[in-house]
Design an enzyme around this catalytic site. Structure first.
Site, mmCIF file in Angstrom:
data_model
loop_
_atom_site.group_PDB
_atom_site.id
_atom_site.type_symbol
_atom_site.label_atom_id
_atom_site.label_comp_id
_atom_site.label_asym_id
_atom_site.label_seq_id
_atom_site.Cartn_x
_atom_site.Cartn_y
_atom_site.Cartn_z
ATOM 1 N N GLN A 89 -30.884 -14.517 55.779
ATOM 2 C CA GLN A 89 -32.002 -14.286 56.534
ATOM 3 C C GLN A 89 -33.156 -15.508 55.841
ATOM 4 O O GLN A 89 -34.052 -15.766 56.347
ATOM 5 C CB GLN A 89 -32.483 -13.072 56.395
ATOM 6 C CG GLN A 89 -31.891 -11.858 56.736
ATOM 7 C CD GLN A 89 -32.473 -10.518 56.430
ATOM 8 O OE1 GLN A 89 -33.132 -10.084 57.033
ATOM 9 N NE2 GLN A 89 -31.940 -10.047 55.433
ATOM 10 N N ASN A 90 -32.514 -16.391 54.750
ATOM 11 C CA ASN A 90 -33.548 -16.957 54.236
ATOM 12 C C ASN A 90 -33.744 -18.536 54.837
ATOM 13 O O ASN A 90 -32.574 -18.865 55.266
ATOM 14 C CB ASN A 90 -33.054 -17.316 52.681
ATOM 15 C CG ASN A 90 -32.972 -15.900 51.788
ATOM 16 O OD1 ASN A 90 -33.845 -14.955 52.433
ATOM 17 N ND2 ASN A 90 -32.808 -16.149 50.723
ATOM 18 N N HIS A 107 -32.211 -16.850 60.553
ATOM 19 C CA HIS A 107 -33.550 -17.153 60.699
ATOM 20 C C HIS A 107 -34.295 -18.477 60.804
ATOM 21 O O HIS A 107 -35.128 -18.811 60.638
ATOM 22 C CB HIS A 107 -34.372 -16.065 59.796
ATOM 23 C CG HIS A 107 -34.432 -14.654 59.915
ATOM 24 N ND1 HIS A 107 -34.816 -13.761 59.110
ATOM 25 C CD2 HIS A 107 -33.823 -14.009 61.363
ATOM 26 C CE1 HIS A 107 -34.558 -12.409 59.701
ATOM 27 N NE2 HIS A 107 -33.876 -12.546 60.938
ATOM 28 N N CYS A 115 -37.455 -28.958 69.341
ATOM 29 C CA CYS A 115 -38.365 -29.362 70.435
ATOM 30 C C CYS A 115 -38.356 -28.054 71.355
ATOM 31 O O CYS A 115 -37.124 -27.807 72.006
ATOM 32 C CB CYS A 115 -38.244 -30.357 70.962
ATOM 33 S SG CYS A 115 -39.215 -30.687 72.475
ATOM 34 N N GLY A 173 -30.726 -8.599 48.117
ATOM 35 C CA GLY A 173 -32.080 -8.662 48.157
ATOM 36 C C GLY A 173 -32.709 -8.911 49.510
ATOM 37 O O GLY A 173 -33.523 -9.871 50.011
ATOM 38 N N THR A 174 -32.438 -7.588 50.109
ATOM 39 C CA THR A 174 -33.107 -7.495 51.523
ATOM 40 C C THR A 174 -33.908 -6.237 51.755
ATOM 41 O O THR A 174 -33.087 -5.065 51.274
ATOM 42 C CB THR A 174 -32.358 -7.839 52.637
ATOM 43 O OG1 THR A 174 -32.892 -7.774 53.951
ATOM 44 C CG2 THR A 174 -30.904 -7.049 52.692
ATOM 45 N N SER A 175 -35.011 -6.050 52.276
ATOM 46 C CA SER A 175 -35.739 -4.781 52.342
ATOM 47 C C SER A 175 -35.213 -3.790 53.223
ATOM 48 O O SER A 175 -35.726 -2.595 53.611
ATOM 49 C CB SER A 175 -37.115 -4.995 52.217
ATOM 50 O OG SER A 175 -37.465 -5.841 53.748
#
Ligand code: OAD
Ligand code: ZN
Length: 230
Positions: A89-90, A107, A115, A173-175
C-alpha cells in the site's frame, strides 16, 4: 509448494524513518486527508496536493530499506517469483531498493504522475508544478499517480485471483482500516489460507488472523521468513 501473498503497509517503512499515516505524529496529523488525498481535494486545490507530494518525494527518496524489506527480498530471491505475490500500500520505493521485483503498488508510486486527460504516466524524481502541461497531450491535468480516496486501487483483478489461490497470507505494518486492502485477509482466509499479521500493535481486523506477531517488523519478520518451510 506454497503460494505466499504478502501485503505491506506504512508500518514496514516506519523503521526506515518514514512516517506512517495514523500513528501519533503520523502524516495525517498536520493535514486533512480530504485535502491532500482525495480526488475532491485535488480538484479544489491541485497546488496544495502537488506541494504535499513534492515535499514527500525527496524524503522518501533518501530513505533506505530496513531489515524487514531486505528479508522479503531475500525470500523472493530464494523462492521462484511466481510463488510470491508482493502487494504494497506504500508509495515509497523501499521494496525495490531492497532488491524486490514485481512489486504491486496498489496505491500508486511517489515517482509517477498521471494525466487525468489522456492517462499518460510520467516518471519523475523532481517537483511537479501544478500547472505543468502533460508531455503527451498538453493539457494541465497532471496528478500524482497515487490512489486517492474516491479512486479505485490498482491491480484489483489479479489481487483478487491471488487471494483465492494463496496458501499463506502475510500482512505487515498495516492498521487494517483502509479498504479494500483491509479486507484481503478475510478473502484469503475464506479460501483456505493460513494468515499472519506482523504489526507493532493489534489492528482493526485481528479476528481474521490465525497468528498475530507483535513487535517491530525489522525484528519479527526476518527470522520468520528465513525459517519458513520452503
Ligand atoms: P497506517 O498508518 O494506518 O498503519 C500503520 C500500522 O503500522 C499501524 O498499525 C502501526 O501499529 C504499524 N507499525 C508502525 N511501526 C511498525 C513497525 N516498526 N513494525 C510493524 N508495524 C508497525 O498505515 P497503512 O495501514 O499502510 O493510502 O495505511 C493504509 C493507507 O492509508 C495508506 O496506503 C494510505 C492511507 O490512506 C494512500 O495514500 C492511498
Ligand atoms: Zn495528457
Amino acid at each position: 509448494m506454497k503460494n505466499v501473498f504478502i501485503l505491506t503497509g506504512a508500518g514496514i517503512s516506519a523503521e526506515s524513518g518514514l512516517k506512517t499515516f495514523r500513528d501519533t505524529n503520523g502524516l495525517w496529523e498536520n493535514f486533512k486527508v480530504e485535502d491532500v488525498a482525495s480526488i475532491e481535494g485535488f480538484i479544489k486545490n491541485p497546488k496544495l496536493v502537488h506541494d504535499f507530494y513534492n515535499h514527500l518525494r525527496p524524503v522518501m527518496d533518501k530513505a533506505e530499506p530496513n531489515a524487514a524489506h531486505l528479508a522479503i527480498s531475500r525470500f523472493q530471491q530464494l523462492l521462484q517469483n511466481e510463488r510470491i505475490y508482493l502487494v504494497t500500500q506504500n508509495v515509497d520505493l523501499l521494496h525495490e531498493k531492497a532488491g524486490s521485483f514485481n512489486v504491486k503498488h496498489m496505491h500508486g508510486r511517489i515517482d509517477e504522475c498521471v494525466c487525468l486527460q489522456c492517462h499518460h504516466v510520467i516518471k519523475t524524481d523532481k517537483d511537479i508544478a501544478y500547472n505543468m502541461p502533460c508531455p503527451a497531450c498538453g493539457s494541465h491535468a497532471l496528478k500524482p499517480n497515487i490512489v486517492f480516496f474516491g479512486e479505485m486501487p490498482m491491480f484489483m483483478d489479479e489481487i483478487e485471483q491471488q487471494l483465492k489461490t494463496c496458501d499463506i497470507f502475510i500482512a505487515i505494518g498495516t492498521s487494517g482500516v483502509v479498504y479494500p486492502a483491509a479486507g484481503f485477509v478475510a478473502t484469503a482466509k475464506y479460501y483456505g489460507a493460513e494468515t499472519y499479521l506482523f504489526n507493532l500493535e493489534g489492528c482493526q481486523n485481528n479476528a481474521y488472523f490465525d497468528h498475530v506477531i507483535l513487535g517491530p517488523a525489522s525484528e519479527t519478520l526476518p527470522p520468520f521468513l528465513d525459517n519458513l518451510d520452503k
